[in-house]
Scaffold this motif. Structure first.
Motif, short mmCIF file in Angstrom:
data_model
loop_
_atom_site.label_atom_id
_atom_site.label_comp_id
_atom_site.label_asym_id
_atom_site.label_seq_id
_atom_site.Cartn_x
_atom_site.Cartn_y
_atom_site.Cartn_z
N LEU A 5 41.07 45.34 42.77
CA LEU A 5 41.81 45.54 44.01
C LEU A 5 41.85 47.02 44.39
O LEU A 5 41.78 47.35 45.58
CB LEU A 5 43.21 44.96 43.89
CG LEU A 5 43.29 43.43 43.83
CD1 LEU A 5 44.69 42.98 43.46
CD2 LEU A 5 42.84 42.81 45.13
N ILE A 8 38.44 47.88 45.87
CA ILE A 8 38.34 47.27 47.20
C ILE A 8 39.15 48.07 48.21
O ILE A 8 38.72 48.29 49.34
CB ILE A 8 38.78 45.79 47.15
CG1 ILE A 8 37.73 44.96 46.40
CG2 ILE A 8 39.01 45.24 48.55
CD1 ILE A 8 38.15 43.55 46.10
N SER A 9 40.30 48.53 47.80
CA SER A 9 41.14 49.33 48.69
C SER A 9 40.43 50.62 49.10
O SER A 9 40.47 51.02 50.27
CB SER A 9 42.46 49.65 47.99
OG SER A 9 43.24 50.51 48.78
N SER A 12 37.82 49.93 51.83
CA SER A 12 38.32 49.09 52.92
C SER A 12 37.66 49.37 54.27
O SER A 12 37.51 48.46 55.08
CB SER A 12 39.83 49.23 53.05
OG SER A 12 40.17 50.56 53.40
N THR A 19 38.83 40.56 56.52
CA THR A 19 38.63 40.69 55.08
C THR A 19 39.67 41.62 54.48
O THR A 19 40.24 41.33 53.43
CB THR A 19 37.21 41.21 54.78
OG1 THR A 19 36.26 40.30 55.33
CG2 THR A 19 36.97 41.36 53.29
N ASN A 20 39.96 42.72 55.15
CA ASN A 20 40.99 43.64 54.66
C ASN A 20 42.35 42.96 54.60
O ASN A 20 43.13 43.20 53.69
CB ASN A 20 41.04 44.89 55.52
CG ASN A 20 39.97 45.88 55.14
OD1 ASN A 20 39.68 46.07 53.97
ND2 ASN A 20 39.37 46.50 56.14
N ARG A 22 42.88 39.78 54.08
CA ARG A 22 42.85 38.87 52.92
C ARG A 22 43.05 39.65 51.62
O ARG A 22 43.80 39.24 50.75
CB ARG A 22 41.54 38.10 52.88
CG ARG A 22 41.49 37.15 51.70
CD ARG A 22 40.59 36.00 51.91
NE ARG A 22 40.75 35.08 50.79
CZ ARG A 22 39.85 34.22 50.41
NH1 ARG A 22 38.73 34.11 51.08
NH2 ARG A 22 40.06 33.44 49.39
N PHE A 23 42.37 40.79 51.50
CA PHE A 23 42.55 41.63 50.31
C PHE A 23 43.99 42.12 50.20
O PHE A 23 44.55 42.18 49.11
CB PHE A 23 41.61 42.83 50.34
CG PHE A 23 40.16 42.48 50.13
CD1 PHE A 23 39.77 41.44 49.30
CD2 PHE A 23 39.17 43.20 50.77
CE1 PHE A 23 38.43 41.12 49.10
CE2 PHE A 23 37.83 42.89 50.58
CZ PHE A 23 37.47 41.86 49.74
N SER A 24 44.57 42.45 51.33
CA SER A 24 45.96 42.91 51.33
C SER A 24 46.89 41.80 50.83
O SER A 24 47.79 42.05 50.02
CB SER A 24 46.35 43.35 52.74
OG SER A 24 47.68 43.78 52.79
N SER A 27 46.43 41.46 47.11
CA SER A 27 47.00 42.57 46.34
C SER A 27 48.53 42.46 46.23
O SER A 27 49.10 42.88 45.22
CB SER A 27 46.61 43.91 46.93
OG SER A 27 47.20 44.12 48.18
N LEU A 41 37.74 37.17 44.15
CA LEU A 41 37.68 38.60 43.83
C LEU A 41 36.53 38.90 42.87
O LEU A 41 35.85 39.92 43.01
CB LEU A 41 39.01 39.07 43.24
CG LEU A 41 40.17 39.13 44.22
CD1 LEU A 41 41.46 39.45 43.51
CD2 LEU A 41 39.89 40.15 45.32
#
Length: 72
Positions: A5, A8-9, A12, A19-20, A22-24, A27, A41
């Motif tokens: 994570l 990925i951050s 970004s 997509t950002n 979803r990652f947020s 996280s 992930l």
């Protein structure tokens, strides 16, 4: 998972806003991810490694122009 994570951050700006987002979301609940979310992930990680390896291999390919300069 936190390392994935974190990477990925840092990357970004290369991802779409969806997509950002979803990652947020992932996280925020990193300590209680479902198997599917962990799989997602890990898939992103594998794709990033593949991309890195392909980009690295491009560095070793020289163009005809650079070979011509080397001869001169």
């Amino acid at each position: 998972m936190n390392n994935i994570l974190a990477v990925i951050s840092k990357l970004s700006h290369y991802f779409s806003s969806d997509t950002n987002e979803r990652f947020s979301d992932l996280s925020r609940k990193a300590d209680r991810l479902s198997k599917e979310e962990i799989g997602y992930l890990l898939q992103v990680k594998e794709e990033a490694i593949t991309l890195r390896d392909k980009l690295s291999s491009l560095k070793t390919i020289s163009s005809p122009h650079s070979r011509a300069r080397a001869v001169l």
